[in-house]
Scaffold this active site. Structure first.
Site, mmCIF file in Angstrom:
data_model
loop_
_atom_site.group_PDB
_atom_site.id
_atom_site.type_symbol
_atom_site.label_atom_id
_atom_site.label_comp_id
_atom_site.label_asym_id
_atom_site.label_seq_id
_atom_site.Cartn_x
_atom_site.Cartn_y
_atom_site.Cartn_z
ATOM 1 N N ASP A 39 0.850 -1.182 0.000
ATOM 2 C CA ASP A 39 0.000 0.000 0.000
ATOM 3 C C ASP A 39 0.895 1.245 0.000
ATOM 4 O OD1 ASP A 39 -1.713 2.227 1.117
ATOM 5 O OD2 ASP A 39 -3.186 0.607 1.131
ATOM 6 N N ILE A 40 0.560 2.243 -0.814
ATOM 7 C CA ILE A 40 1.388 3.455 -0.888
ATOM 8 C C ILE A 40 1.180 4.368 0.319
ATOM 9 C CG2 ILE A 40 1.578 3.421 -3.407
ATOM 10 C CD1 ILE A 40 -0.498 5.742 -3.419
ATOM 11 N N GLU A 105 -13.443 2.474 -0.603
ATOM 12 C CA GLU A 105 -13.137 3.666 -1.386
ATOM 13 C C GLU A 105 -12.789 3.372 -2.833
ATOM 14 O OE1 GLU A 105 -10.114 5.717 0.815
ATOM 15 O OE2 GLU A 105 -11.509 6.304 2.381
ATOM 16 N N HIS A 110 -10.617 -5.675 -2.816
ATOM 17 C CA HIS A 110 -9.251 -5.733 -2.305
ATOM 18 C C HIS A 110 -9.291 -6.103 -0.831
ATOM 19 C CE1 HIS A 110 -10.638 -1.554 -1.884
ATOM 20 N NE2 HIS A 110 -9.784 -1.403 -0.865
#
Length: 126
Positions: A39-40, A105, A110
């Protein structure tokens, strides 16, 4: 902004663009049906996102329309990733947000894998 999981799949969502190679990612696992990447904006020391390569809006959509083999492969792959990264001991958390109230979102299924530190309670109690 949270999404409605009953809406049709949006092929321009960020995960669809990652799957097409339009947006770079730090892949930690990939096969013909699943992609997992860091995850960024990590919410824990280790924060991995695992997505199916098929066009599924949410967990509900996936479990309703994917084949039994695809569902089994996805779930087993999440476990495989957790084992390969040493998350099983001392523990980790899986999270899949579904719909507006669940805080989803991105309109592509996911699963978040959080690990590497004590994660505390799932929902803060006031």
């Amino acid at each position: 902004m949270p999404i409605d999981p009953t809406e049709p799949y949006d092929s321009d969502n960020i995960f669809a663009r990652i799957l097409r190679g339009e947006i770079p990612n730090e892949t930690v696992y990939e096969d013909d049906r699943v992609l997992a990447f860091k995850d960024i904006n990590p919410q824990a020391s280790n924060h991995i996102l695992v997505i199916p390569k098929g066009e599924y809006v949410s967990w509900d959509d996936f479990t309703k329309t994917a084949s039994d083999q695809e569902i089994a492969h996805f779930i087993r792959t999440i476990g495989k990733i957790a084992r390969e990264h040493g998350f099983v001991e001392p523990g980790y958390r899986l999270l899949a947000n579904i719909g507006r109230h669940g805080g989803q979102e991105v309109p592509h299924l996911h699963v978040h894998i959080f690990a590497g530190e004590p994660l505390g309670p799932m929902i803060a109690r006031g």
